[in-house]
Design a protein around this motif. Sequence first.
Motif, mmCIF file in Angstrom:
data_model
loop_
_atom_site.group_PDB
_atom_site.id
_atom_site.type_symbol
_atom_site.label_atom_id
_atom_site.label_comp_id
_atom_site.label_asym_id
_atom_site.label_seq_id
_atom_site.Cartn_x
_atom_site.Cartn_y
_atom_site.Cartn_z
ATOM 1 N N ALA A 1 0.806 -1.223 0.000
ATOM 2 C CA ALA A 1 0.000 0.000 0.000
ATOM 3 C C ALA A 1 0.841 1.276 0.000
ATOM 4 N N ALA A 2 2.014 1.244 0.625
ATOM 5 C CA ALA A 2 2.859 2.437 0.701
ATOM 6 C C ALA A 2 3.291 2.941 -0.672
ATOM 7 N N PHE A 3 3.199 2.087 -1.692
ATOM 8 C CA PHE A 3 3.635 2.460 -3.033
ATOM 9 C C PHE A 3 2.501 2.962 -3.924
ATOM 10 N N ASN A 4 1.297 3.065 -3.366
ATOM 11 C CA ASN A 4 0.139 3.453 -4.171
ATOM 12 C C ASN A 4 0.282 4.815 -4.835
ATOM 13 N N HIS A 5 1.056 5.707 -4.246
ATOM 14 C CA HIS A 5 1.191 7.057 -4.809
ATOM 15 C C HIS A 5 2.578 7.319 -5.383
ATOM 16 N N ALA A 6 3.391 6.277 -5.464
ATOM 17 C CA ALA A 6 4.741 6.432 -6.010
ATOM 18 C C ALA A 6 4.719 6.355 -7.531
ATOM 19 N N THR A 7 5.710 6.978 -8.134
ATOM 20 C CA THR A 7 5.908 6.906 -9.577
ATOM 21 C C THR A 7 6.975 5.854 -9.859
ATOM 22 N N PHE A 8 6.668 4.928 -10.764
ATOM 23 C CA PHE A 8 7.600 3.862 -11.131
ATOM 24 C C PHE A 8 8.228 4.192 -12.481
ATOM 25 N N VAL A 9 9.554 4.245 -12.507
ATOM 26 C CA VAL A 9 10.280 4.502 -13.756
ATOM 27 C C VAL A 9 11.187 3.314 -14.046
ATOM 28 N N GLY A 10 10.961 2.667 -15.169
ATOM 29 C CA GLY A 10 11.832 1.581 -15.608
ATOM 30 C C GLY A 10 13.065 2.161 -16.268
ATOM 31 N N LEU A 11 14.232 1.736 -15.802
ATOM 32 C CA LEU A 11 15.503 2.235 -16.339
ATOM 33 C C LEU A 11 16.143 1.096 -17.128
ATOM 34 N N ALA A 12 16.354 1.315 -18.434
ATOM 35 C CA ALA A 12 16.839 0.233 -19.287
ATOM 36 C C ALA A 12 17.486 0.784 -20.552
ATOM 37 N N TYR A 13 18.237 -0.067 -21.217
ATOM 38 C CA TYR A 13 18.760 0.274 -22.539
ATOM 39 C C TYR A 13 17.608 0.263 -23.532
ATOM 40 N N SER A 14 17.737 1.019 -24.601
ATOM 41 C CA SER A 14 16.652 1.084 -25.591
ATOM 42 C C SER A 14 16.359 -0.283 -26.215
#
Length: 192
Positions: A151-164
């Motif tokens: 639940a603590a992550f409900n308002h977090a922004t998730f950014v995937g970091l990867a090579y193209s």
Amino acid sequence: MTKAELRKKLLTERQNLDAIFVQEASILAQQNLMADNIWKQSQQVIIYSPIRNELRTDLLLNDIWASGRKLLLPRCDDTNGQMSLVHCKGEHELEKGTYGILEPRAHCTVVDYDDPEFSPSLVIVPGVAFDATGNRLGFGGGYYDRMLSRAAFNHATFVGLAYSFQIVPALTTDPWDKTMHALCTEEALQWL
């Protein structure tokens, strides 16, 4: 192609990357993220420590430490298949842990996921592959999916970091898979 086949193919491709390319792509990807307001405004940031030729995160770590914002790094616990988050105030608090990943030392404070003070604003998520809609293919252990479902992550922004090259047209998903809000590569930060 099955998840296992795609995972094997992309991990082999990533493992065979030239060291100079890894360094240059890592710098570009991190700069793309640091130029965005989400990076500048986030106060509690979760970042991974790279392994097996993942994009490096050293510029991100140093920027957070220099700014005085809260940095949380994962620590894997093989006994229960969970990932803890640990406050880390600088490089001096890191050591090699599970799977050879740099993790905060044992004396660093572990986050209580239910603590009202724990309110992550940004999570930088590694992956083997991502698709154009933000679905993620990880190593298969489920550590991130279990953590991000709290639940603590409900308002977090998730950014995937990867090579193209890790961005594929579509991935098969499972109900527990967490979707990214943005993908960041050496080419650009793309909001989904």
